[in-house]
Design an enzyme around this catalytic site. Structure first.
Site, short mmCIF file in Angstrom:
data_model
loop_
_atom_site.label_atom_id
_atom_site.label_comp_id
_atom_site.label_asym_id
_atom_site.label_seq_id
_atom_site.Cartn_x
_atom_site.Cartn_y
_atom_site.Cartn_z
CB CYS A 5 -0.86 0.08 1.03
SG CYS A 5 -1.91 1.34 1.57
CB CYS A 8 1.05 1.21 4.49
SG CYS A 8 -0.71 0.97 5.12
CG ASP A 31 -2.65 14.37 -4.42
OD1 ASP A 31 -3.64 13.56 -3.82
OD2 ASP A 31 -2.25 14.28 -5.53
CG HIS A 47 -4.57 -0.96 5.11
ND1 HIS A 47 -3.81 -0.29 3.73
CD2 HIS A 47 -5.26 -1.88 4.38
CE1 HIS A 47 -4.29 -0.70 2.73
NE2 HIS A 47 -4.99 -1.61 3.03
N GLY A 93 -13.30 7.20 -9.00
CA GLY A 93 -11.85 7.37 -9.44
C GLY A 93 -10.73 7.08 -8.18
CG HIS A 98 -4.57 3.46 3.45
ND1 HIS A 98 -3.44 2.85 4.00
CD2 HIS A 98 -5.26 4.42 4.39
CE1 HIS A 98 -3.48 3.51 5.35
NE2 HIS A 98 -4.51 4.32 5.75
CG HIS A 100 -7.10 8.62 0.43
ND1 HIS A 100 -7.13 7.44 0.25
CD2 HIS A 100 -7.37 9.56 -0.56
CE1 HIS A 100 -7.37 7.52 -1.31
NE2 HIS A 100 -7.35 8.72 -1.75
CG HIS A 102 -8.84 13.76 -1.97
ND1 HIS A 102 -7.56 13.76 -2.96
CD2 HIS A 102 -9.26 12.48 -2.27
CE1 HIS A 102 -7.79 12.45 -3.38
NE2 HIS A 102 -8.43 11.93 -3.12
P1 5GP Z 1 -7.99 8.52 -4.76
O1 5GP Z 1 -7.95 8.80 -6.29
O2 5GP Z 1 -7.69 7.14 -4.24
O3 5GP Z 1 -9.04 9.18 -4.07
O4 5GP Z 1 -6.54 9.44 -4.29
C1 5GP Z 1 -5.38 9.01 -4.31
C2 5GP Z 1 -4.32 10.29 -4.59
O5 5GP Z 1 -3.16 9.95 -3.90
C3 5GP Z 1 -4.48 11.16 -5.76
O6 5GP Z 1 -4.75 12.30 -5.81
C4 5GP Z 1 -2.86 10.85 -6.23
O7 5GP Z 1 -2.28 11.97 -6.74
C5 5GP Z 1 -2.39 10.70 -4.75
N1 5GP Z 1 -1.09 9.82 -4.46
C6 5GP Z 1 -0.88 8.79 -5.25
N2 5GP Z 1 0.54 8.13 -5.08
C7 5GP Z 1 0.98 9.20 -4.21
C8 5GP Z 1 2.46 9.39 -3.72
O8 5GP Z 1 3.13 8.46 -3.89
N3 5GP Z 1 2.57 10.37 -2.90
C9 5GP Z 1 1.64 11.33 -2.76
N4 5GP Z 1 1.92 12.53 -2.19
N5 5GP Z 1 0.47 11.10 -3.13
C10 5GP Z 1 -0.05 10.15 -3.82
ZN ZN Z 2 -2.50 1.23 3.87
#
Ligand code: 5GP
Ligand code: ZN
Length: 112
Positions: A5, A8, A31, A47, A93, A98, A100, A102
């Site tokens: 992950c 993680c 992000d 997690h 999307g 995991h 989270h 935004h």
């Molecule tokens: P999701 O699309 O799952 O709601 O959001 C995942 C977010 O994690 C995306 O906005 C993506 O840009 C961000 N993200 C993915 N990998 C990484 C990373 O390695 N580092 C950081 N800081 N953000 C990440």
């Molecule tokens: Zn995780």
């Protein structure tokens, strides 16, 4: 913690990130692909892959995190307002499995 992950791994220090805050419950990072002038992600240490798998205990933790965010507006640069988003599954999307939150702000956001 899960081996493969991304979030993680960031927690464990196996991947680098701009970490702005961390306590016993969660961390806040920038992000990597910002969708607003300020785009942060609040990541619980626990997690859980999807919000629809969240237990009542997990939901209470998310509420606590949202409350903490509301008390950190100054440090986070979002005093003029902010948007919290949790993506669930493919249509929303979600790319990282995991849960989270935004945090978007730092400018006038498009209406949704
Ligand atoms: P999701 O699309 O799952 O709601 O959001 C995942 C977010 O994690 C995306 O906005 C993506 O840009 C961000 N993200 C993915 N990998 C990484 C990373 O390695 N580092 C950081 N800081 N953000 C990440
Ligand atoms: Zn995780």
């Amino acid at each position: 913690m899960m081996e493969d992950c991304v979030f993680c791994k960031i927690r464990k220090g196996e991947l680098t990130s701009s970490k702005l805050y961390e306590d016993d419950d969660f961390m806040i990072i920038k992000d990597i692909n910002p969708q607003a002038k300020i785009h942060l992600i609040a990541i619980p240490h626990m997690h859980v892959p999807y919000i629809d798998m969240m237990t009542e205990e997990g939901a209470l933790l998310l509420g606590k995190i949202m409350s903490k965010i509301s008390h950190m507006q100054e440090e986070l640069g979002i005093t003029e307002g902010y948007r919290l988003i949790i993506n669930q599954g493919e249509n929303a999307g979600q790319t990282v499995g995991h849960v989270h939150i935004h945090i978007l702000g730092g400018e006038k956001l498009d209406e949704i």
